[in-house]
Scaffold this active site. Structure first.
Site, short mmCIF file in Angstrom:
data_model
loop_
_atom_site.label_atom_id
_atom_site.label_comp_id
_atom_site.label_asym_id
_atom_site.label_seq_id
_atom_site.Cartn_x
_atom_site.Cartn_y
_atom_site.Cartn_z
N GLN A 86 -95.38 -3.27 53.66
CA GLN A 86 -96.12 -3.12 54.93
C GLN A 86 -95.92 -4.38 55.77
O GLN A 86 -96.33 -4.43 56.92
CB GLN A 86 -97.61 -2.95 54.65
CG GLN A 86 -97.93 -1.68 53.88
CD GLN A 86 -99.34 -1.72 53.30
OE1 GLN A 86 -100.31 -1.38 53.97
NE2 GLN A 86 -99.46 -2.15 52.06
N HIS A 104 -93.87 -0.91 58.53
CA HIS A 104 -94.56 -1.24 59.78
C HIS A 104 -93.72 -2.05 60.75
O HIS A 104 -94.25 -2.70 61.64
CB HIS A 104 -95.87 -1.97 59.47
CG HIS A 104 -96.88 -1.11 58.77
ND1 HIS A 104 -97.96 -1.60 58.07
CD2 HIS A 104 -96.95 0.25 58.66
CE1 HIS A 104 -98.65 -0.58 57.57
NE2 HIS A 104 -98.06 0.55 57.90
#
Ligand code: OAD
Length: 228
Positions: A86, A104
């Site tokens: 992430q 992300h």
């Protein structure tokens, strides 16, 4: 080689001096997420959004991978390691990990606001209003903001479905769809969770309650004993 899949979050890079989001002193204590990390924020106040990511990028240019990142890269000698992160930093790559999927986005990249396929690697920390793509449109941070689709989630789910061993490290498992990836792991595959704080995982896990650096060292020891 067995497939070892790692889901990493901000705690992975904490020992490199990069702030997490939800811990005490975390970024979301200082900033309202919707004011700096949403498409609405970009429309309302692009300068503020740029400044927020410029600060993060500047710190990243000064940061180094920590022992945890290096420990995961070392595991490639014995396992087919996939890292699903992430994190928007490039510390896994700089430590030597060769298969890293960024859910992300990536802080060191910018993309065109006219054509999302035009993505550029930045060689300096500052991105400015007025910096444009080859079509002449403003560049924006190559980050998945809140409310935007996570395009790589299905690729990540496929990787998790094939995990023989799954490791969760440094994530509070608060943000979906990333947090749901653990549900794709086959039920017979062991799940290790490395975090110095309690993280609720609705699955039975082998808990290593330590920071990433010492936790990954411990993990490597356990894996050596179990699989060598
Ligand atoms: P969080 O800040 O929510 O969680 C960080 C986790 O790291 C917590 O569980 C901490 O206990 C743990 N931690 C702290 N120090 C650590 C250390 N030295 N070693 C290991 N673990 C440590 O961060 P994420 O779960 O990554 O998204 O947050 C997920 C997403 O929310 C981020 O990708 C970001 C954020 O909003 C976007 O910006 C799109």
């Amino acid at each position: 080689m067995k497939n070892l899949v790692v889901l990493s979050g901000a705690g992975m890079s904490a020992e490199s001096g990069i702030r997490t989001f939800r811990d005490m002193g975390g970024l979301w204590e200082e900033y309202d997420v919707m004011e700096v990390a949403s498409p609405q924020a970009w429309q309302r106040n692009p300068e503020l959004v740029m400044r927020f990511y410029n600060e993060r990028r500047k710190q990243l240019f000064e940061a180094e991978p920590n022992e945890g990142h290096k420990g995961l890269a070392e595991l490639e000698k014995h396992f087919n390691v996939h890292i699903v992160t992430q994190n928007v930093d490039d510390l896994h790559e700089r430590a030597g990990s060769s298969q890293v999927l960024h859910l992300h986005g990536e802080l060191k990249k910018a993309r065109s606001t006219a054509n999302p396929n035009l993505v550029y690697t930045l060689d300096k920390w500052e991105l400015k209003i007025g910096d444009t793509c080859e079509l002449g449109s403003q560049l924006r941070p190559h980050i998945v903001w809140f409310g935007e689709p996570v395009d790589k989630i299905m690729d990540a789910a496929l990787i998790c479905q094939n995990a023989d061993i799954f490791v969760v490290v440094g994530t509070s498992l608060n943000v979906y769809p990333a947090a749901g990836l653990i549900d794709y792991v086959p039920s017979e595959s062991p799940v290790f969770l490395i975090d110095p704080n309690d993280v609720p995982a609705n699955k039975s896990v082998y808990y290593i309650k330590e920071k990433a650096s010492s936790g990954i060292k411990k993990l490597a020891g356990i894996l050596r004993e179990k699989y060598n």
